[in-house]
Design an enzyme around this catalytic site. Structure first.
Site, PDB file in Angstrom:
ATOM      1  N   ASP A   1      -5.745   2.541  -3.613  1.00 60.25           N
ATOM      2  CA  ASP A   1      -7.038   2.438  -2.923  1.00 60.25           C
ATOM      3  C   ASP A   1      -7.329   3.629  -2.007  1.00 60.25           C
ATOM      4  O   ASP A   1      -8.453   3.797  -1.558  1.00 60.25           O
ATOM      5  CB  ASP A   1      -7.175   1.096  -2.168  1.00 60.25           C
ATOM      6  CG  ASP A   1      -6.067   0.852  -1.173  1.00 60.25           C
ATOM      7  OD1 ASP A   1      -5.159   1.699  -1.066  1.00 60.25           O
ATOM      8  OD2 ASP A   1      -6.099  -0.199  -0.500  1.00 60.25           O
ATOM      9  N   ARG A   2      -6.320   4.455  -1.725  1.00 64.98           N
ATOM     10  CA  ARG A   2      -6.568   5.617  -0.861  1.00 64.98           C
ATOM     11  C   ARG A   2      -6.773   6.877  -1.698  1.00 64.98           C
ATOM     12  O   ARG A   2      -6.359   6.927  -2.860  1.00 64.98           O
ATOM     13  CB  ARG A   2      -5.378   5.868   0.063  1.00 64.98           C
ATOM     14  CG  ARG A   2      -5.167   4.774   1.058  1.00 64.98           C
ATOM     15  CD  ARG A   2      -4.082   5.145   2.046  1.00 64.98           C
ATOM     16  NE  ARG A   2      -4.064   4.132   3.095  1.00 64.98           N
ATOM     17  CZ  ARG A   2      -3.509   4.286   4.270  1.00 64.98           C
ATOM     18  NH1 ARG A   2      -2.902   5.411   4.574  1.00 64.98           N
ATOM     19  NH2 ARG A   2      -3.547   3.317   5.156  1.00 64.98           N
TER      20      ARG A   2
ATOM     21  N   ASP B   1      -0.932   1.602  -4.023  1.00 68.26           N
ATOM     22  CA  ASP B   1      -1.738   0.610  -4.747  1.00 68.26           C
ATOM     23  C   ASP B   1      -3.095   1.152  -5.190  1.00 68.26           C
ATOM     24  O   ASP B   1      -3.941   0.384  -5.649  1.00 68.26           O
ATOM     25  CB  ASP B   1      -1.917  -0.654  -3.899  1.00 68.26           C
ATOM     26  CG  ASP B   1      -2.659  -0.372  -2.605  1.00 68.26           C
ATOM     27  OD1 ASP B   1      -2.557   0.758  -2.100  1.00 68.26           O
ATOM     28  OD2 ASP B   1      -3.346  -1.276  -2.100  1.00 68.26           O
TER      29      ASP B   1
ATOM     30  N   SER C   1       0.804  -1.213   0.000  1.00 65.46           N
ATOM     31  CA  SER C   1       0.000   0.000   0.000  1.00 65.46           C
ATOM     32  C   SER C   1       0.842   1.270   0.000  1.00 65.46           C
ATOM     33  O   SER C   1       1.600   1.508  -0.912  1.00 65.46           O
ATOM     34  CB  SER C   1      -0.955  -0.043   1.197  1.00 65.46           C
ATOM     35  OG  SER C   1      -1.850   1.027   1.136  1.00 65.46           O
ATOM     36  N   HIS C   2       0.744   2.035   1.062  1.00 59.28           N
ATOM     37  CA  HIS C   2       1.391   3.345   1.128  1.00 59.28           C
ATOM     38  C   HIS C   2       2.790   3.273   1.723  1.00 59.28           C
ATOM     39  O   HIS C   2       3.439   4.296   1.874  1.00 59.28           O
ATOM     40  CB  HIS C   2       0.514   4.271   1.978  1.00 59.28           C
ATOM     41  CG  HIS C   2       0.132   3.603   3.266  1.00 59.28           C
ATOM     42  ND1 HIS C   2      -0.832   2.613   3.327  1.00 59.28           N
ATOM     43  CD2 HIS C   2       0.623   3.723   4.510  1.00 59.28           C
ATOM     44  CE1 HIS C   2      -0.923   2.166   4.561  1.00 59.28           C
ATOM     45  NE2 HIS C   2      -0.056   2.823   5.307  1.00 59.28           N
TER      46      HIS C   2
ATOM     47  N   ASP D   1      -2.575   6.492  -3.320  1.00 55.18           N
ATOM     48  CA  ASP D   1      -1.402   5.879  -2.694  1.00 55.18           C
ATOM     49  C   ASP D   1      -0.751   4.820  -3.578  1.00 55.18           C
ATOM     50  O   ASP D   1      -1.107   4.665  -4.749  1.00 55.18           O
ATOM     51  CB  ASP D   1      -1.789   5.287  -1.336  1.00 55.18           C
ATOM     52  CG  ASP D   1      -2.647   4.044  -1.476  1.00 55.18           C
ATOM     53  OD1 ASP D   1      -3.414   3.968  -2.449  1.00 55.18           O
ATOM     54  OD2 ASP D   1      -2.557   3.140  -0.623  1.00 55.18           O
TER      55      ASP D   1
ATOM     56  N   LYS E   1     -11.467  -0.398  -1.006  1.00 52.48           N
ATOM     57  CA  LYS E   1     -11.605   1.041  -1.116  1.00 52.48           C
ATOM     58  C   LYS E   1     -11.011   1.453  -2.456  1.00 52.48           C
ATOM     59  O   LYS E   1     -10.231   0.704  -3.048  1.00 52.48           O
ATOM     60  CB  LYS E   1     -10.952   1.752   0.054  1.00 52.48           C
ATOM     61  CG  LYS E   1      -9.497   1.420   0.296  1.00 52.48           C
ATOM     62  CD  LYS E   1      -9.068   2.011   1.631  1.00 52.48           C
ATOM     63  CE  LYS E   1      -7.621   1.697   1.909  1.00 52.48           C
ATOM     64  NZ  LYS E   1      -7.439   0.939   3.146  1.00 52.48           N
TER      65      LYS E   1
END
Ligand code: G1P
Ligand code: ZN
Length: 555
Positions: free
Chosen positions: A285-286, A283, A113-114, A281, A380
């Site tokens: 999703d944010r 990947d 992710s982030h 982010d 998300k």
């Protein structure tokens, strides 16, 4: 195709966290480490022979190598087909979209992710089920259990004439009895977005000179953002910045918040700023939403999306309900009450929303950690949130700031902030959490002793507990999800330890108070929350126990 059974011994640390297994790249590179975890997934899910799997990642360092290994293991474990994003890249929401669209058995997403990437950065792996969502706790627990007893894994030898499976050319290739289908990861996703939002209205708004800036932070969303904003919506090419995914995210920290997306923040707070800014982010999703010289708190963003959903094509039929993670502010609850729909409070992590969406109980979900989404997929979705805002802006023809201020005037403002203390020693972090538990008795009212809740100035403690959740769909119980100190006026402080970090511990403090009075809505959140911040530091003895004077990140 030659299948080998490789003898191995368990690693003790393959316990998935809030969102899959995340470790340093070096950890994943230890012999058998990746293979053990992947075999533990395959042993747990027990897919029937010939099943179809989705595979892709956020393009971070080690993505390609891991995909080659996982493909050979999938072939050796009897999968019939694996759908891989071109170049091995799939954003998390696109992976969810593809799993659902092609009704696959599940998917493996490679992402941290982030978290920063690169040879010294982080890597991660998680399994998503057939509904397109992160595996629920009972599956992640079973994967962990399998990883503790694993004795062997299966892997196919790569053919001598094709040691590497081609990932950059669209189309099918064979690996033994299995087909590897390299798919165009952008088009399926862009099509889904076009079905939900009024692209014509957004295109018209952009043509009238409404200026946007999207920061892909050198991560996975660049190609998706270019296709959607520039090619399909007609925004100028420079509306998308840092649009080429890089294995180390350009050395940055691909987390869309005021600290790490400062390049975008400076543009939106600068002279001649665009009308709208957003970032996503590692990947995809944010999301972070900005107006000109204005920041939209993620909790407010969820509430505003809910309050305006009737103006947006894909949501005109109404919302079934809303769900938010416990630390997320109650702004969405107020909208749900006004709409006469339920609002669910779940533990932190997207995996808790899946059951509610599958059961048709909620349409929108959100977390304070810059995550918003709906039942169009089961993750998300950063670009979805950006498009939702653009659709609202096109429908209302007002600025971001005006929309937020009108929302506060109608519903009141849930003033909100999160303070993170990252990379603190685990002992100190656990000590703080233990101390808080020990203080429950003295903080809470005790009617037998004729004593009310502890008083801090004008604030009085109403309740403290460690949040637990009973899933209304399958009845599963999740305990220990964060310490809550709730005051009689509805203000609250929440303490939680992060479940996604890879070094030491990260302590998160979530602060919220409610301000109905419009004349106070202009106040800066840190100012408005100063009393609560002071109480949080006092009762946790945080400074003394960690030696930290201030948080590393404030959102
Ligand atoms: C963090 C966020 C959480 C989010 C998760 C994955 O988890 O707080 O809301 O679902 O990342 O993006 P944490 O590190 O707090 O466990
Ligand atoms: Zn993410």
């Amino acid at each position: 195709m030659q299948v080998r059974m490789v003898a191995t011994t368990p690693f003790t640390d393959q316990k998935p966290g809030t969102s899959g297994l995340r470790k340093r790249v070096q950890a994943f590179r230890q012999p058998h480490y990746l293979e053990n975890f992947v075999q533990s997934i395959f042993d747990t899910i027990a897919a029937p022979p010939g099943a179809v799997l989705v595979l892709g990642g956020d393009g971070r360092y080690y993505n390609r190598e891991a995909i080659q290994v996982i493909l050979r293991m999938a072939a050796a474990n009897g999968f019939g087909r694996v759908l891989v994003g071109r170049g091995g890249i799939l954003s998390t929401p696109a992976a969810s979209c593809v799993i659902r669209k092609y009704q696959t058995y599940g998917g493996i997403i490679l992402s941290a992710s982030h978290n920063p990437g690169g040879p010294d950065g982080d890597f991660g792996i998680k399994y998503n089920t057939a509904n397109g969502g992160p595996a629920p706790e009972k599956i992640t627990e079973a994967i962990y259990a399998a990883s503790k007893t694993i004795a062997q894994y299966r892997i196919a030898d790569a053919p001598d004439d094709a040691p590497e499976i081609e990932l950059d050319v669209l189309g099918d290739s064979r690996l033994g009895d299995m087909t590897v289908s390299v798919i165009d990861q952008v088009s399926d996703y862009a099509e889904l977005m076009e079905s939900l939002f009024d692209f014509a209205a957004i295109r018209a708004m952009l043509a009238q000179g409404f200026r946007i800036k999207f920061d892909a932070m050198h991560a996975v969303t660049g190609p998706y953002a270019r296709e959607i904003f520039v090619n399909r919506l007609g925004a100028p090419a420079d509306s998308v910045m840092n649009a080429t995914p890089l294995p180390d995210f350009g050395g940055g920290h691909p987390d869309p918040n005021l600290t790490y997306a400062h390049e975008l923040v400076e543009i939106l707070y600068g002279d001649n700023a665009p009308d709208f800014g957003a970032a996503s982010d590692g990947d995809g999703d944010r999301n972070m939403i900005l107006g000109r010289h204005f920041f939209v708190t993620p909790s407010d963003s969820l509430a505003i999306i809910a309050a305006n959903a009737h103006r947006v094509t894909g949501y005109q039929q109404g919302l079934a309900g809303i769900a938010r993670s416990m630390p997320t502010s109650a702004a969405a609850d107020r909208v749900a009450a006004a709409l006469g729909i339920p609002c669910y409070e779940t533990p932190t992590g997207w995996k808790f929303f899946g059951n509610l969406m599958d059961a048709g109980k909620v349409t929108l979900c959100g977390e304070e950690s810059f995550g918003t989404g709906s039942d169009h997929i089961r993750e998300k979705d950063g670009l979805w949130a950006v498009l939702f805002w653009l659709n609202i802006l096109a429908a209302r023809q007002q600025s971001v700031e005006d929309i937020v201020r009108e929302h506060w005037a109608r519903f009141g403002r849930n003033v909100y902030s999160r303070h993170d203390y990252e990379g603190i020693p685990s002992d100190a972090a656990n000590g703080v959490m233990k101390l808080l538990h020990e203080r429950f008795a003295e903080l809470q009212a005790c009617p037998e002793q004729g004593r009310g809740g502890a008083q801090f100035g004008r604030l009085q403690v109403k309740l403290c507990d460690d949040f637990s959740y009973a899933d209304p769909v399958d009845g599963s119980i999740s305990t220990g999800q964060g310490v809550r100190i709730i005051f009689t006026d509805g203000s609250r402080i929440v303490f939680r330890l992060s479940g996604t970090g890879t070094e030491g511990a990260t302590l998160r403090i979530y602060l919220e108070s409610y301000e109905p009075d419009v004349s106070n809505h202009h106040l800066d959140a840190q100012q408005a929350l100063a009393t609560l911040i002071g109480i949080a530091l006092e009762i946790s003895e945080l400074r003394k126990r960690t030696g930290r004077e201030r948080p590393t990140v404030i959102t």
